[in-house]
Design a protein around this motif. Structure first.
Motif, short mmCIF file in Angstrom:
data_model
loop_
_atom_site.label_atom_id
_atom_site.label_comp_id
_atom_site.label_asym_id
_atom_site.label_seq_id
_atom_site.Cartn_x
_atom_site.Cartn_y
_atom_site.Cartn_z
N GLU A 111 -6.70 9.41 -1.75
CA GLU A 111 -6.55 8.56 -0.58
C GLU A 111 -7.33 7.26 -0.75
N ASP A 112 -8.46 7.35 -1.42
CA ASP A 112 -9.28 6.18 -1.66
C ASP A 112 -8.73 5.40 -2.85
N ARG A 113 -8.05 4.32 -2.58
CA ARG A 113 -7.45 3.54 -3.66
C ARG A 113 -8.51 2.89 -4.55
N GLY A 114 -9.75 2.81 -4.07
CA GLY A 114 -10.81 2.20 -4.87
C GLY A 114 -11.54 3.18 -5.77
N ALA A 115 -11.21 4.48 -5.64
CA ALA A 115 -11.87 5.49 -6.47
C ALA A 115 -11.48 5.30 -7.93
N ASN A 122 -8.09 4.34 -10.10
CA ASN A 122 -7.22 5.52 -10.18
C ASN A 122 -5.74 5.18 -10.27
N ARG A 123 -5.30 4.10 -9.61
CA ARG A 123 -3.88 3.75 -9.69
C ARG A 123 -3.51 3.36 -11.12
N ILE A 124 -4.37 2.61 -11.75
CA ILE A 124 -4.13 2.20 -13.15
C ILE A 124 -4.19 3.42 -14.06
N PHE A 125 -5.17 4.27 -13.84
CA PHE A 125 -5.34 5.45 -14.68
C PHE A 125 -4.10 6.33 -14.66
N TYR A 126 -3.62 6.65 -13.44
CA TYR A 126 -2.46 7.54 -13.35
C TYR A 126 -1.18 6.87 -13.84
N ALA A 127 -1.07 5.57 -13.64
CA ALA A 127 0.10 4.85 -14.16
C ALA A 127 0.13 4.93 -15.68
N ILE A 128 -1.02 4.77 -16.30
CA ILE A 128 -1.11 4.83 -17.76
C ILE A 128 -0.82 6.24 -18.27
N MET A 129 -1.47 7.23 -17.66
CA MET A 129 -1.32 8.61 -18.12
C MET A 129 0.11 9.11 -17.93
N LEU A 130 0.71 8.82 -16.79
CA LEU A 130 2.07 9.28 -16.54
C LEU A 130 3.08 8.55 -17.42
N SER A 131 2.84 7.27 -17.67
CA SER A 131 3.72 6.52 -18.57
C SER A 131 3.66 7.09 -19.97
N ALA A 132 2.45 7.41 -20.42
CA ALA A 132 2.28 7.99 -21.76
C ALA A 132 2.98 9.35 -21.84
N ALA A 133 2.87 10.14 -20.77
CA ALA A 133 3.53 11.44 -20.75
C ALA A 133 5.05 11.29 -20.81
N CYS A 134 5.57 10.30 -20.10
CA CYS A 134 7.02 10.06 -20.11
C CYS A 134 7.50 9.62 -21.48
N VAL A 135 6.73 8.78 -22.15
CA VAL A 135 7.09 8.35 -23.50
C VAL A 135 7.11 9.55 -24.44
N PHE A 136 6.13 10.44 -24.30
CA PHE A 136 6.08 11.64 -25.13
C PHE A 136 7.34 12.50 -24.93
N TYR A 178 3.23 1.98 -2.36
CA TYR A 178 2.52 3.09 -1.70
C TYR A 178 1.30 2.59 -0.94
N ASP A 179 0.61 1.60 -1.49
CA ASP A 179 -0.63 1.11 -0.89
C ASP A 179 -0.45 -0.01 0.12
N MET A 180 0.78 -0.46 0.29
CA MET A 180 1.01 -1.51 1.30
C MET A 180 0.66 -0.97 2.68
N LYS A 181 0.02 -1.80 3.48
CA LYS A 181 -0.45 -1.36 4.79
C LYS A 181 0.67 -1.27 5.82
N SER A 182 1.73 -2.01 5.62
CA SER A 182 2.83 -2.05 6.58
C SER A 182 4.02 -1.24 6.08
N VAL A 183 4.50 -0.31 6.90
CA VAL A 183 5.69 0.45 6.54
C VAL A 183 6.88 -0.49 6.41
N ARG A 184 6.91 -1.49 7.27
CA ARG A 184 8.01 -2.47 7.21
C ARG A 184 8.03 -3.17 5.85
N LYS A 185 6.86 -3.54 5.37
CA LYS A 185 6.79 -4.22 4.07
C LYS A 185 7.18 -3.26 2.95
#
Length: 211
Positions: A111-115, A122-136, A178-185
């Motif tokens: 929930e904490d996007r700054g963690a 964490n957003r960068i970490f998971y994007a990298i790890m999941l991308s690497a897994a998909c390439v594999f 996902y992190d946008m504050k507005s549902v409309r956006k």
């Protein structure tokens, strides 16, 4: 001159005779997952997933255009058995997989996007790890000859472009939505991506007949 794999893919491209009933089950699984998120009020997950799915559609369309303009091969092709080949590198099974992956990819996010994870946002970490897994996984699919690569610079020997073009943008865009504050956006961004895809598909496929 098209490669053998390209010819095999073209032979079943949008051929309704390849239909299999398991597609209906897959579709219901996708519908159930999205309905579950909506009923729980997880709108950001749904719009992030739709943005993820839209990013894949954009890649699949320009990949099909690569084949049109080279008349040799697309960067990736799916000439194997399928219930329906939508584009030269996209079958219905792959498309539904990406629709599900978009939801699954948000479930890891704190929930904490700054963690940070190992000192990485964490957003960068998971994007990298999941991308690497998909390439594999793609490397395995290529080894099984169900996903074909014809260019040396887009292959298991050179996975960098697959990582940076084929997957990383998907996760980064999805997490941004996902992190946008507005549902409309969130909704405008997701449907904007899908709307652009639809227009590109309609023009290059329906009007010009290129894909």
């Amino acid at each position: 001159m098209p490669t053998q794999s390209a010819l095999e893919a073209l032979a079943i491209l949008r051929d309704p005779s390849t239909f299999q009933w398991y597609v209906i089950t897959l579709l219901l699984v996708v519908i159930y997952m999205y309905a579950s998120e909506l009923s729980a009020g997880n709108y950001r997950t749904v719009f992030a997933a739709l943005a993820f799915w839209g990013m894949d559609w954009f890649n699949e369309i320009w990949n099909a255009l690569v084949f049109h303009f080279t008349n040799y091969a697309a960067l990736w092709m799916a000439p194997g058995k399928t219930a329906y080949l939508i584009l030269i590198g996209l079958n219905v099974e792959i498309s539904m997989m990406f629709a599900i992956m978009g939801i699954a990819s948000t479930k890891l996010l704190p929930e904490d996007r700054g963690a940070k994870v190992f000192g990485i946002p964490n957003r960068i970490f998971y994007a990298i790890m999941l991308s690497a897994a998909c390439v594999f996984v793609e490397v395995l699919l290529n080894a099984a000859s169900v996903l074909v690569w014809e260019y040396w610079w887009w292959s298991a020997r050179m996975p960098v472009l697959i990582f940076f073009i084929g997957y990383l943008p998907f996760f980064l865009v999805a997490y941004r939505v996902y992190d946008m504050k507005s549902v409309r956006k969130q909704a405008l961004t997701a449907f904007g991506i899908l709307g652009f895809d639809f227009a590109l598909f309609a023009i290059s496929g329906g009007v010009l007949g290129w894909i």
